[in-house]
Every structure is written in structure tokens, then in C-alpha cells.
Design an enzyme around this catalytic site. Structure first.
Site, PDB file in Angstrom:
ATOM      1  N   ASP A  28      -5.930   0.545   6.901  1.00  0.00           N
ATOM      2  CA  ASP A  28      -5.794   0.924   5.489  1.00  0.00           C
ATOM      3  C   ASP A  28      -6.624  -0.010   4.603  1.00  0.00           C
ATOM      4  OD1 ASP A  28      -4.948   2.510   3.392  1.00  0.00           O
ATOM      5  OD2 ASP A  28      -3.075   1.410   3.087  1.00  0.00           O
ATOM      6  N   LYS A  60       7.787 -10.074   0.851  1.00  0.00           N
ATOM      7  CA  LYS A  60       7.834  -8.628   1.080  1.00  0.00           C
ATOM      8  C   LYS A  60       9.165  -8.276   1.738  1.00  0.00           C
ATOM      9  CE  LYS A  60       5.010  -4.739   2.539  1.00  0.00           C
ATOM     10  NZ  LYS A  60       3.652  -4.320   2.982  1.00  0.00           N
ATOM     11  N   MET A 120       7.064   1.406   2.072  1.00  0.00           N
ATOM     12  CA  MET A 120       8.266   0.963   2.778  1.00  0.00           C
ATOM     13  C   MET A 120       8.799  -0.377   2.286  1.00  0.00           C
ATOM     14  SD  MET A 120       6.617  -0.237   6.415  1.00  0.00           S
ATOM     15  CE  MET A 120       5.348  -1.496   6.514  1.00  0.00           C
ATOM     16  N   GLY A 121       8.005  -1.101   1.484  1.00  0.00           N
ATOM     17  CA  GLY A 121       8.471  -2.409   1.063  1.00  0.00           C
ATOM     18  C   GLY A 121       8.129  -2.714  -0.374  1.00  0.00           C
ATOM     19  N   GLU A 179       4.873  -2.363  -5.220  1.00  0.00           N
ATOM     20  CA  GLU A 179       5.754  -1.574  -4.373  1.00  0.00           C
ATOM     21  C   GLU A 179       4.920  -0.625  -3.540  1.00  0.00           C
ATOM     22  OE1 GLU A 179       9.889   0.968  -4.982  1.00  0.00           O
ATOM     23  OE2 GLU A 179       8.902  -0.060  -6.652  1.00  0.00           O
ATOM     24  N   GLY A 180       5.179  -0.595  -2.244  1.00  0.00           N
ATOM     25  CA  GLY A 180       4.493   0.324  -1.352  1.00  0.00           C
ATOM     26  C   GLY A 180       5.451   1.353  -0.800  1.00  0.00           C
TER      27      GLY A 180
END
Length: 749
Positions: A156, A63, A44-45, A41-42
Site C-alpha cells: 500500500d 496504533k 482497522m486501527g 484513522e484507518g
């Protein structure tokens, strides 16, 4: 694919994450995909492992934008990531297969499922050496370069976004998570990314100074180069340039200031401050801390620090540029990360054993490595405020003295440069000869520096195959080092070990054994029996015992060393490969040729896996296999092994080196065994000419070795049916012995 922890500013609020929509769970169908489990899990998604059921059946990473995160800005970023992935087609970048919308209206895309771990974790698990890590890093650079060619900046890059999977038994790089990617030449989405100002995009530990400005307007492809530099730093050192805990505990503005202004320590300096952790770092790279610091110091320091330049105009301009410099390093060629001064070019040429090029080329490497160490001294001086007043003053004096000594000799090395030499060729031998007297006379008041320089010059002469000149320098360095540093010191046992190596090389096996035993005694007192230094010295001692015919002592030492190296570095380490070769030589002497072949094959397999077919260490592995095959009477296989080793040795040492002569002689034996006497005799003549030059009969310390070689040649000539020449060769050996001391003349403590 879990992300690193994010800053509070990047986390959605409770209101954002709240949603009445039904969450996705196992067996939920999304388009043509069935959800199997959540992977990570990040911001935004959420990423799920899913199985595509049509038109093909395969596993994918799906995703999906989070519930409540469907603001215009987040959706724009999500679409940008989809478009970025769609633009790219490279084996090091995870592929995107399809995009769509969930039943409740959330965007998703399906991409290649990467069954892998972060690059740093993979390297540590596999205990990869730094050259192996660099080979893997080159794949990363190639993938990022492809993204830049498609006008996409990742923004990133970090280990958790560079995964390593295994494909057909080989590691495979996959770069993932283009969630904050930025397009350079085109828009990735028709939506507007309008809220970047004032938001930190990326992960602080890997963030470039221009990213820390947070304007979003001044970031180009060199920002990814900086992040690659941080990953490279971590791969080589096992630590970040700025400690994660310290960075994240600082205030937001302080984090940004550190990223923009604070200079990180060089990798070699960082390792020196890691205390007990440095031993673990070295173990994971199948080496020991001292050797790792030596490996990092110089080219790798410069490459990493250029990638981490605060001023991006001084940084590498692209991932391809940093990759090319790393490739130069791996080929032992000068790198572009620093100015190619005469002193620097000299160190590179010594590393590559190129004899006959101009002046400073060979000597500087030995001197810079052998002096007090201006780099270390200067680093200590810069850290002086953290020491006591006495220690600080000592560090400053050491740095000043090191600089003065280095400067003194570099002036002489510059004689090689065209504007000073006026077209004359000054050989490595000449530049060394000019300095021996000066070192002996001008540095009497500083035995530490004098001893280091004498040892460096002795090693340089040894590298040139000039044994008669090397030996007195190596012997005379020892008492000076003892006077300066004390008998129980690392530098003294290291010098004793080097004298043992030299004595072994010239056939003075009894002297070699005594040197190794003295070195082992000191090292054990200083470090205990399980230290990496013990494994090196004890393996050398085992070799000396085998050469002397004391097979019981040789076996005891070598088997104990192999067990220690397996504990320290793993069964597939280069250290273990060396010991396997030594055990193979022991089995040959014991009359167990079949067992010797098995051991030699194991050693060669490790060397090939670690270094590829052309490395000089592989040359020694091939040579050891040739010896074992020759002992077993399999002359065709022995010939193949020697023929593989010979060009490697010629490239590494030059065609007139004693190592080449030994390989030629054994290759001659293989040809003789195959019934090819003419070729055998031709190779024998080349080998004899080399050895008669290398082992000067006029020097009593080397004459015994030459006599031993001549006896071997005489036996070979008799086998070829050349009895008259054999008798003359035997007579020459006897005459040399009558005029000289035995080969064991070097006197060990």
C-alpha cells in the site's frame, strides 16, 4: 496520519464499529503511554499521539485496533503489521518500540512518531526541482528495498504512507503503515489470513495489476515497484497516471479492468494534456512548462514507464534497480530502462559533453531535440481520433515526416558502430561536417524541419567550441523557422534567444542585445509580461546591456527579472540564482565589489543546495564568486573559487573549451595578485592556446573577439613584467583587427 478514502468493501459495518467499550480520549493511559490527541484513522486501527512516561520520556505514535474490529482476520493483520515493523531497522522506515494490550483487551503497538507530511506535499511546498525530488525518492527506494530484504511487501505504498520530516535541517523519509503488508519467506503471525480472496488490498490509484486480480496469491516485491512508479509519476508530473476522480467513479469491475489493461500516458505526454495546470506544475518545480516537458521526455519517461509495466517480468525487478537507473540519470549516464541504441547513446554523450568519442554520440541528441520531434508527432498521431479530421491528418503527416527525417540521419550516425566503422575513429566534428551539406540541400522543401536541424547542428558545434562553423547554421536556421511557423511563434523567439546567447558568448554584445530585444518583443505579444519565457529572455537582455556598459538598462532588466522569478519560482530557485550572478557582474562593472561578493555568495549557496558541489551550474556559481572576489582584491578567495570551478568545467566541456580558457585566465590573474608570477604565466599560456583555437582569426565574425582577448593578455603580460611579449601580443591584436570586421558582425533583425 490519515489514510486515503477506502472502498465500501473495505469499510467496517455499523455492527462492527459498535462497541460498549469506553473510547480512548485525551489523557487516557495505555500501558506506559498517555494519549495526547488522535492523529488519524484507518480501516482497522486508530493512531494517537502519545507520550511515553517510562522507562524513557518521548512522544510516540500509538496504533490501537478499533472497537468492534477484533475479528480473527483483522487481529491477524494487526499482528502482521506489528511483526513486519519489528523485523525492520532502517532510517527510512518508522521504528516500532513496543506492543501490548489496552485495558479492554485491544492490541496496540507504539512506533516512532513522524512529524511529517506526504512526500508529494513536501516537494510542492518546498518547490523542489525534479532532480531534488529524485534524490528524495532514492531514499524511499532504499527503505522499500530494506523491507523486501526482510521478506516484507508493503502493498500500500502511496504518498500518504511516505512522510517527509525535517531532521537537522534536512528532509528525512519515513515509510509508515504496513497494515496490509505481506510476508514472502515467513509468516508474520501465527494467525491465518484467510479472507484475502475477493478483497481488494491497497489503494486503487497506486495498485499494481496483479493486486487488482484480488487472488492474493500472485503478488511479489514487483508489486511495490509498480506503486513506487506511480509515486514517481506523481512527483515528476503533479498528476496521477489515471485521474483519481475518474477511477473511483467507475464501477468496481471497471476499476480493476483499467488497472490491469489500460496503458497510462507517459509523463511528458500527460503534462502536455494538463492545460493551465501545467504552468502551476512547472512553477512548483521552479521551471516553465516547455522546459519541464523537455526534462521529462526521454529518460524519465522511460524510467517511469518501465516501473509501470503491466507485465511484471518487464518491470524493474526491485526498488534497488529503479534507484540505480535514477542514479544513472542524475549522473547523465545511459539508463537501462530502454535498449542502448546508437541514437540513444549519442544523446547521452552529447548531454555529458564528451568530445572525441565515436560518430553518432554527439549529433543524435541535437537532431532528435531539433527535429519536429518524432515522439510528440507519434503521440499526436495516436490521439488523432480526438481531433478534427484535418488536424488528425496533419498530425499523422507530421509524425511520418519526423520519423523519416530521424531515420535518415540515424543511418549515418551508425557509422560510429564498430561493425560499420571497421575500427576507424569518426569524431563528432566529422559526423557533423558530413551532414551540413545534406541538410542544406535535401530539405529545401521543408523549411521547418530544415530550420530545426540546422539549429540543432549549430548548437552541437557550439557545444564543441567550434564557433565559426556554428554561427552560419544558427543564422540560416532563423529565416527558415520564420517561413515555416511565422514570425510570432514560440520557436522563432526561442531561436532568436539562442542567437543572442551565441553572440554573447563570442563577445558580439550589441548583436546579442538586438536578438534579445526581438525575442522579448515576440514573447511578450504571445504570453504577456509575467510569463516564464519573459524572465529568461529579459535576464539575458540584462546581461547583454551590462556587457555593453549600459548599466542603467542592465539594472532595470535584472531587478525586474529577479522580482518576477521570485513570484514565479521562489527566492531560492535556480532561476533566481542565475539572476543574482548577473547582478553580481553588474556591481563589479559599477565598482561595487563588496556588493558583488554578497550577491555571488547568495547565488552559489542556492546552487550548492540544489545541485551539490560538482554540478556544472555550481561551476558557474563558483566562477561568478571568483570574479567578485578578484574585483575586491581578495586574491586568495578568488583563487579558491576558480580552482573549484575549473575541474567542473573540464569535466563538463572538455579541457579545450573556451569556458575553460576563460576560467584559466582569471585563475592566472589571481595567482599574479598573490605574487606567484610563474604559475600565473603557465595558466595564461594554457588559456591563450585555447582561445586562439576557439576564436579562429581567419573568420571575421570571431576575429574581433580574439583581438579583444589578446588585448587583455597583453595587459596581463605587462603586469607580469613581460613587456616584449606584451608588445608582440598587442601587435597581433592590431593586425587581426586590420584584416577583419569587428566582433559585432552578426546581424540581428
Amino acid at each position: 496520519m490519515p489514510d486515503d478514502p477506502s472502498f465500501p468493501e473495505l469499510q467496517p459495518s455499523d455492527e462492527q464499529t459498535a462497541s460498549s467499550a469506553t473510547p480512548i480520549s485525551e489523557r487516557t493511559r495505555v500501558g506506559s503511554y498517555v494519549i495526547l490527541e488522535k492523529l488519524g484513522e484507518g480501516g482497522m486501527g486508530t493512531v494517537y499521539l502519545a507520550e511515553q512516561t517510562e522507562p524513557v520520556k518521548r512522544r510516540v505514535a500509538l496504533k490501537v485496533i478499533k472497537h468492534g474490529m477484533d475479528s480473527a482476520q483483522v487481529v491477524a493483520r494487526f499482528e502482521a503489521e506489528r511483526q513486519a515493523l519489528a523485523l525492520m531497522d532502517h532510517p527510512a522506515i518508522a521504528k516500532m518500540y513496543e506492543a501490548g494490550t489496552t485495558p479492554d483487551g485491544r492490541p496496540y503497538f507504539a512506533m516512532e512518531y513522524v512529524r511529517g507530511v506526504p512526500i508529494t506535499e513536501h516537494c510542492d511546498r518546498q518547490k523542489l526541482s525534479n532532480p531534488q525530488r529524485l534524490d528524495l525518492f532514492l531514499q524511499v527506494c532504499d527503505g522499500v528495498q530494506h523491507a523486501h530484504q526482510k521478506a516484507v511487501i508493503h502493498r500500500d505504498l502511496k504518498p500518504s504512507n511516505v512522510l517527509i520530516g525535517i531532521q537537522d535541517g534536512r528532509p528525512e523519509v519515513k515509510i509508515i503503515d504496513f497494515g496490509v503488508a505481506k510476508a514472502v519467506a515467513q509468516r508474520l503471525t501465527e494467525r491465518t489470513l484467510h479472507t484475502e480472496l475477493g478483497v481488494m488490498i491497497g489503494t486503487p490509484e497506486y495498485m499494481s495489476p496483479e493486486q487488482a486480480e484480488m487472488t492474493g496469491q500472485d503478488v511479489d516485491t514487483r508489486s511495490d515497484v509498480y506503486s513506487l512508479g506511480v509515486i514517481l509519476y506523481q512527483l515528476l508530473v503533479g498528476a496521477l497516471p489515471f485521474a483519481s476522480k475518474d477511477l473511483r467513479e467507475a464501477g468496481f469491475d471497471e476499476i480493476r479492468r483499467r488497472i490491469r489493461e489500460d496503458e497510462p500516458p507517459r509523463p511528458s505526454a500527460r503534462l502536455a494534456t494538463m492545460g493551465d495546470r501545467s504552468a502551476e506544475t512547472a512553477r512548483r518545480r521552479q521551471t516553465e512548462p516547455k522546459a519541464l516537458r523537455r526534462e521529462l521526455r526521454g529518460d524519465l519517461d522511460w524510467i517511469v514507464m518501465r516501473a509501470l509495466e503491466k507485465d511484471r517480468s518487464r518491470r524493474y525487478g526491485s526498488p534497488a534497480a529503479i534507484a540505480e537507473d535514477i542514479s544513472r540519470y542524475l549522473r547523465h549516464e545511459p539508463v537501462l530502462a530502454r535498449a542502448p541504441s546508437a541514437a540513444y547513446r549519442a544523446r547521452k554523450f552529447l548531454r555529458r559533453h564528451r568530445v572525441g568519442v565515436a560518430a553518432a554520440t554527439v549529433m543524435v541528441a541535437g537532431l532528435v531535440a531539433g527535429t519536429v520531434g518524432s515522439t510528440v508527432g507519434l503521440v499526436r498521431a495516436r490521439r488523432a481520433e480526438r481531433l478534427t479530421a484535418v488536424e488528425a491528418e496533419h498530425a499523422r503527416e507530421e509524425a511520418k515526416r519526423a520519423e523519416e527525417v530521424t531515420s535518415k540521419f540515424v543511418k549515418v550516425f551508425r557509422l560510429a558502430e564498430p561493425e560499420l566503422s571497421q575500427g576507424a575513429t569518426i569524431t563528432a566534428r566529422e559526423i557533423l561536417d558530413r551532414q551540413v551539406k545534406d541538410v542544406r540541400e535535401s530539405l529545401k522543401d521543408d523549411p521547418g524541419v530544415q530550420g530545426r536541424l540546422m539549429r540543432a547542428m549549430g548548437e552541437a558545434y557550439t557545444g564543441l567550441g567550434l564557433y565559426a562553423t556554428a554561427l552560419p547554421l544558427l543564422e540560416d536556421a532563423l529565416p527558415r523557422l520564420e517561413k515555416a511557423y511565422g514570425r510570432d511563434s514560440e520557436i522563432v523567439y526561442d531561436a532568436l534567444n539562442e542567437l543572442g546567447n551565441f553572440s554573447n558568448q563570442i563577445g558580439a554584445f550589441a548583436a546579442a542585445r538586438r536578438y534579445y530585444e526581438s525575442a522579448l518583443e515576440i514573447a511578450t505579444r504571445l504570453h504577456g509580461p509575467e510569463d516564464a519565457a519573459i524572465s529568461v529572455i529579459r535576464r539575458n537582455l540584462g546581461d547583454a546591456c551590462v556587457n555593453l556598459g549600459d548599466l542603467a538598462a542592465g539594472r532595470d532588466n535584472l531587478e525586474a527579472v529577479l522580482a518576477l522569478q521570485t513570484r514565479l519560482y521562489g527566492a531560492e530557485s535556480f532561476a533566481a540564482a542565475q539572476t543574482l550572478s548577473s547582478l553580481s557582474a553588474l556591481e563589479i562593472k559599477a565598482g561595487h565589489a563588496a556588493a558583488a561578493v554578497v550577491l555571488a555568495e547568495r547565488s552559489l549557496a542556492i546552487r550548492l543546495k540544489r545541485y551539490g558541489p560538482d554540478h556544472f551550474r555550481v561551476g558557474f556559481g563558483q566562477f561568478a564568486l571568483g570574479e567578485a572576489e578578484l574585483a575586491q582584491g581578495r586574491f586568495d578567495r578568488a583563487r579558491a573559487a576558480y580552482e573549484a570551478a575549473l575541474p567542473i568545467f573540464e569535466r563538463a566541456y572538455g579541457k579545450e573549451h573556451a569556458t575553460v580558457g576563460e576560467c584559466l585566465f582569471d585563475l592566472a590573474k589571481a595567482h599574479a595578485g598573490l605574487g606567484q608570477p610563474d604559475e600565473a604565466y603557465r595558466l595564461y599560456r594554457r588559456a591563450r592556446a585555447i582561445d586562439e583555437k576557439a576564436f579562429d582569426a581567419s573568420d571575421p565574425r570571431l576575429a574581433g573577439t580574439l583581438a579583444t582577448w589578446l588585448d587583455s593578455y597583453a595587459g596581463f603580460l605587462r603586469d607580469l613584467g613581460k613587456t616584449d611579449e606584451a608588445a608582440a601580443t598587442t601587435a597581433s591584436a592590431a593586425a587581426i583587427r586590420a584584416k577583419s570586421a569587428p566582433a559585432e558582425s552578426p546581424v540581428a533583425p
